[in-house]
Design an enzyme around this catalytic site. Structure first.
Site, PDB file in Angstrom:
ATOM      1  N   LEU A  14       1.005  -1.205   0.001  1.00 31.93           N
ATOM      2  CA  LEU A  14       0.064   0.017  -0.173  1.00 31.93           C
ATOM      3  C   LEU A  14       0.903   1.313   0.024  1.00 31.93           C
ATOM      4  CD1 LEU A  14      -2.862   0.728  -0.023  1.00 31.93           C
ATOM      5  CD2 LEU A  14      -3.154   0.862   2.448  1.00 31.93           C
ATOM      6  N   HIS A  15       1.681   1.315  -1.240  1.00 33.51           N
ATOM      7  CA  HIS A  15       2.519   2.510  -1.069  1.00 33.51           C
ATOM      8  C   HIS A  15       2.433   3.130  -2.662  1.00 33.51           C
ATOM      9  CE1 HIS A  15       4.982   1.501   2.146  1.00 33.51           C
ATOM     10  NE2 HIS A  15       4.608   0.211   2.071  1.00 33.51           N
ATOM     11  N   ALA A  16       3.015   4.048  -2.841  1.00 35.78           N
ATOM     12  CA  ALA A  16       2.872   4.914  -4.379  1.00 35.78           C
ATOM     13  C   ALA A  16       1.650   5.030  -4.831  1.00 35.78           C
ATOM     14  CB  ALA A  16       4.144   4.215  -5.029  1.00 35.78           C
TER      15      ALA A  16
END
Length: 86
Positions: A14-16
């Site tokens: 759950l990044h970028a």
């Protein structure tokens, strides 16, 4: 209070881009949204990109998304689809 337990599917966790899409969707909702890492984790503001990134959620890890109010189930379904698989 409605909630969804989701296993994060994206390779980057759950990044970028997944985090940005998640927050953009959450911000449109009229209710408060919280996210916690795993069951029993400390809930954070699901509308804050910095707090979402700070959770450091990786592929295969579980998150719990919560919301309360009219339309909560619909919003949670959208957020769960962005984050991964229920």
């Amino acid at each position: 209070m409605a909630e969804r337990k989701v296993t994060v599917a994206a390779e980057v966790g759950l990044h970028a881009r997944p985090a940005a899409t998640f927050v953009q969707t959450a911000v449109k909702a009229p209710m408060d949204i919280t996210v916690s890492k795993g069951v029993g984790g400390t809930p954070i503001n699901g509308k804050s990109i910095l707090q979402i990134l700070g959770l450091d959620v990786r592929q295969g890890e579980d998150i719990v998304i919560r919301a309360e109010g009219e339309g909560a189930d619909e919003v949670l379904d959208q957020l769960a689809a962005i984050a991964g698989t229920p």
